[in-house]
Enzyme design. Structure first.
Site, PDB file in Angstrom:
ATOM      1  N   GLY A 167       0.814  -1.213   0.000  1.00 18.26           N
ATOM      2  CA  GLY A 167       0.000   0.000   0.000  1.00 18.26           C
ATOM      3  C   GLY A 167       0.843   1.256   0.000  1.00 18.26           C
ATOM      4  O   GLY A 167       0.567   2.208  -0.738  1.00 18.26           O
ATOM      5  N   ASP A 168       1.869   1.281   0.822  1.00 13.34           N
ATOM      6  CA  ASP A 168       2.746   2.451   0.895  1.00 13.34           C
ATOM      7  C   ASP A 168       3.414   2.722  -0.447  1.00 13.34           C
ATOM      8  O   ASP A 168       3.442   3.854  -0.937  1.00 13.34           O
ATOM      9  CB  ASP A 168       3.825   2.239   1.953  1.00 13.34           C
ATOM     10  CG  ASP A 168       3.291   2.326   3.370  1.00 13.34           C
ATOM     11  OD1 ASP A 168       2.112   2.718   3.544  1.00 13.34           O
ATOM     12  OD2 ASP A 168       4.042   2.014   4.310  1.00 13.34           O
TER      13      ASP A 168
END
Length: 391
Positions: A167-168
């Protein structure tokens, strides 16, 4: 299109935002990290530390940037920031929704100082919705977006945390893309300033295209883990343990790849089982493949199948990446005397280099320089430093 001449003020910390601006710095943009006057970016002190006593994550995604330390809670610090905004193209921030309004650095306020400003907010869940104010980290975003559920080998198995913070990294990548899109629109005369709202959870959810149709048109609980063509349902598209306890992946989705594999390993008798829907035949085929792959080590298999169009590769650990001949040929791992080794920009341009050879910035290392650039004289800068409005 290179981004030379584009100045970006980066208010973000930790990983997603700095990764976004690292990609932009690698593309030629001038990235100025605007850090607080206390600790600055938290990642500076996060373990593991490098031999320079700096957080390894910080050094990986802040190379070639500049650092200006301002106290945005102070009137003088905000005034200095406004001057920087006047001479910049982009602001990226990753505070929780509402923080920039309280600080007086929200999009509408900054438009008064630069009507062509591109402003990107990068948060976990975006600027609206019932979850907008929730705390979260990568594991939360991949969880709510469906990715974590897809890591289970069976409906009863525990979800497996991905080895990379998907996600990051995905959010940072998409932020960089959206910023370039907005810069291009402005340069083409299609827009002036622009506000971009990016949620990490949204970006991960957009990665679900391979299963989106089934998920959006059927039972919300389907497709279950290990029941899709790309998540372990097919024995000809899976991973297998080798004789030395390592692993290989076989990704022979196309019949031609499967046939080439079967012929290379002397198992032409298995050719016609490709594409079967019979669960018993699939289970028997998987067992056969497990036995086949246990006959040799990972290295032996890669050597034997190197020239076979069968879509077979070894499973490698991140520590093996730098020595892998493919990545070495691509020059993906960059090394220089004044900075730690890092994974470089993952695109190759024929005419221009994307390698950043400069070191990571010290906290507030460039404050005096940039304040001078936007009109502060030496006496004014000294006064701001003494008042702790800047560092």
């Amino acid at each position: 299109m290179r981004l030379d001449g584009v100045r970006i003020l980066d208010l973000s910390r930790l990983l997603p935002g700095p990764y976004a601006t690292q990609l932009l710095a690698d593309s030629g943009a001038e990235v100025v990290k605007v850090e607080d006057t206390d600790a600055g970016d938290y990642a500076r002190a996060m373990e593991p530390l490098t031999d320079r006593d700096t957080g390894a994550i910080f050094e990986m995604v802040n190379r070639g940037k500049r650092s200006v330390a301002l106290d945005l809670k102070s009137e003088d610090g905000r005034a200095a920031f406004y001057r920087l905004v006047e001479e910049s193209d982009v602001v990226l921030e990753s505070f929780r929704p509402g923080v920039v309004d309280r600080l007086g650095i929200d999009y509408e306020t900054l438009l008064e100082h630069n009507e062509e400003l591109i402003y990107c907010s990068l948060t976990g869940y975006g600027q609206n919705g019932p979850w907008a104010d929730r705390a979260g980290h990568d594991l939360n975003y991949v969880s709510v977006a469906g990715l974590l559920d897809m890591t289970r080998e069976s409906p009863d198995a525990k979800p497996q945390t991905p080895g990379y913070p998907i996600g990051d990294m995905a959010g940072g990548l998409f932020a960089a893309f959206a910023i370039v899109e907005a810069v291009l629109a402005r340069e083409l005369g299609n827009a002036d300033g622009e506000y971009v709202d990016i949620a990490l959870a949204d970006v991960v959810a957009s990665f679900s295209q391979a299963v989106a149709y089934q998920s959006l048109t059927g039972d919300p609980a389907e497709p279950r883990p290990s029941e899709t063509p790309l998540t372990g349902a097919l024995p000809w598209y899976d991973s297998y343990e080798t004789a030395d306890g390592r692993w290989l992946v076989l990704a022979a989705l196309e019949p031609k790849f499967w046939r080439a594999f079967c012929e290379a390993v002397g198992r032409e008798d298995l050719v016609d089982e490709h594409g079967t829907d019979d669960p018993d035949v699939r289970a028997a085929l998987r067992a056969e493949l497990e036995d086949v792959f246990r006959e040799r080590t990972r290295e032996e298999w890669e050597t034997a199948l190197a020239d076979v169009d069968a879509a077979v590769t070894g499973v490698y650990a991140p520590a093996e990446l730098a020595a892998h001949p493919q990545f070495r040929a691509r020059g993906l791992v960059e090394r220089s005397e004044n900075a730690p080794p890092r994974i470089g920009f993952p695109a190759r341009h024929r005419e221009t280099s994307t390698e950043t050879t400069e070191s990571v910035p010290g906290h507030g290392e460039h404050t005096r320089r940039y304040l001078a650039e936007v009109g502060y004289d030496e006496a004014a800068i000294d006064r701001l430093l003494e008042s702790d409005a800047v560092r």
